[in-house]
Design a protein around this motif. Structure first.
Motif: not given
Ligand code: GLY
Ligand code: AMP
Length: 431
Positions: A221, A279, A295, A297, A299-302
């Motif tokens: 990220d 995560y 985490n 769930r 990841g965003d943006p992974e």
């Molecule tokens: N990229 C970090 C998150 O999803 O929390």
């Protein structure tokens, strides 16, 4: 083919509305099982592949009702908030199949103090720490330890509850801000103060159920808003995968054996069976991988770079986890690279300005995931800080960068900003 009992054209509901959920929907839409996709609430981009329902992701009972009404075969939960509110537990009680951890398991993300205590019990490498409910005691502790030092709000704070303080006075004001000014409300009533870890960050996600733990490809990220990691932290300005240096160093196996298995076993000893995506946010230090955060769930943006590289049908993988039969599926990856670049609204992250018209002069095959967009009178407008996430996928990282930035140049809205260096720094060494 596996022996999974997947109905013909299964009806799948994706909960959430960001680029991560759009990427999940986009990938599921490619499944040979030809699913019918729904989103709660989804976004304008997701309408190309989903029926978007007027149901908020955080309204647990409304999601349960929508799942019943639309005869959903599988619910896939994107964000942490509904997980923290017990959506998976409520769906399960109602006999609705879902992908995601229980409320109790979600504590790994919803309480940093819980996660740290679990890691301590499981002997998982992570920064040393103390937990405080009293601001004065926390202040004294940081004075004693000195800087750099890291202050974290215990609860969910939309990725903004962490301050890496370079000086003691910065640490003190972070403590004041979180505990006395209550910047993150109740999430900051308890703080974790932890030692600073030096290294480079890698995100590694796992599909998990009782039968198997399957790693995805490592990703990186890019959290600070400006190039060369300058400026304030954001929800993520872009990502790339795989991190080849991590794979070449054999670190996936190290993370599995020193982090993921011990953490999951310790959860099991407490009667908590983890199911979904786990995560691990990692710092690769001189002493190997350390956990910065868990985490519960995708990841965003992974996710926007990892899922495009998945060769196996995502629907099969998610379904298998929901049945505790992940070990029946062989999860394969494309030998390619992916880069995603986030296009942000002006003023992001502090004060994003929205409502500008978006022009997408992109080609048929270009992939653009929506996040902060809305349709207004038939026009697409900006509606959040992170507006769009552009994907480049190609044989190698440099080509994937070329594809992504080529698409970035075909998209216009007032004040659009983005990082130009996503995927440039691929090593594991300190700079
Ligand atoms: N990229 C970090 C998150 O999803 O929390
Ligand atoms: P988190 O929300 O816990 O992932 O923290 C946000 C960011 O703060 C991480 O991505 C790291 O860049 C940084 N960070 C968190 N904890 C530490 C630590 N102990 N040492 C150094 N940096 C950290």
């Amino acid at each position: 083919m596996t022996g999974l009992n997947i109905p013909n054209q299964p009806r799948i509901l994706i909960v959430g509305q960001g680029a991560r959920e759009h990427a999940i929907a986009w990938k599921l839409a490619q499944s040979p099982r030809r699913p019918t996709l729904f989103a709660a609430p989804g976004n304008p981009g997701m309408r190309a592949v989903c029926e978007c329902l007027d149901v908020s992701a955080g309204d647990v009972e409304a999601v349960v009702d929508a799942a019943k009404q639309h005869r959903i075969d599988l619910v896939v939960v994107g964000p942490e908030q509904p997980l923290s509110l017990g959506l998976v537990d409520r769906l399960t009680q109602n006999g609705i199949r879902c992908f995601g951890p229980s409320q109790q398991a979600a504590e790994l993300e919803t309480s940093k103090a819980f996660a740290k205590a679990l890691m301590k019990d499981a002997k998982v490498p992570t920064a040393s720490y103390e937990v405080f409910t009293d601001a004065k005691a926390a202040q004294e502790y940081v004075k004693r330890c000195g800087a750099p030092i890291v202050i974290k709000a215990d609860g969910l704070a939309a990725g903004k509850g962490v301050v890496v303080a370079q000086t003691v006075s910065e640490a003190e004001s972070a403590i004041d801000d979180m505990m006395l000014e209550k910047r993150f409300g109740d999430a900051g009533a308890k703080l974790v103060v932890e030692s600073f870890l030096e290294g480079t960050e890698v995100s590694l996600m796992f599909f998990v159920d009782d039968s198997a733990v399957v790693p995805m490809l490592p990703a990186r990220d890019h959290k600070p808003v400006y190039d060369a990691d300058r400026g304030p932290n954001t929800g993520g300005m872009g990502a790339f995968a795989p991190v080849s240096s991590f794979l070449e160093a054999g670190l996936t196996e190290v993370v599995e054996s020193t982090i993921v298995h011990p953490a999951l076993n310790t959860l099991k000893e407490r009667g908590i069976h983890y199911r979904g995506v786990l995560y691990a946010g990692l710092m690769i230090t001189a002493n190997g991988p350390y956990v910065v955060e868990f985490n519960v769930r995708f990841g965003d943006p992974e996710t926007e770079v990892v899922l495009p590289l998945l060769k196996t049908d995502l629907l099969e993988v998610l379904w298998a986890v929901s049945e505790n039969r992940l070990s029946d599926v062989s999860v394969q990856w494309h030998d390619q690279a992916a880069v995603c670049v986030v296009l942000a609204a002006p003023g992001y992250p502090e004060n994003p300005q929205t409502g500008s018209e978006i022009t997408l002069s992109t080609g048929e095959s270009d992939v653009v995931f929506h996040a902060g967009t809305a349709s207004r009178e038939g026009r697409l407008v900006t509606a959040g800080g992170r507006v769009l996430t552009v994907l480049g996928q190609a044989a190698d990282l440099s080509k994937a960068r070329g594809v992504a930035y080529g698409i970035v140049n075909q998209i216009y809205f007032d004040g659009k900003h983005f990082r130009t260096d996503i995927g440039l720094r691929t090593d594991l060494k300190q700079q």
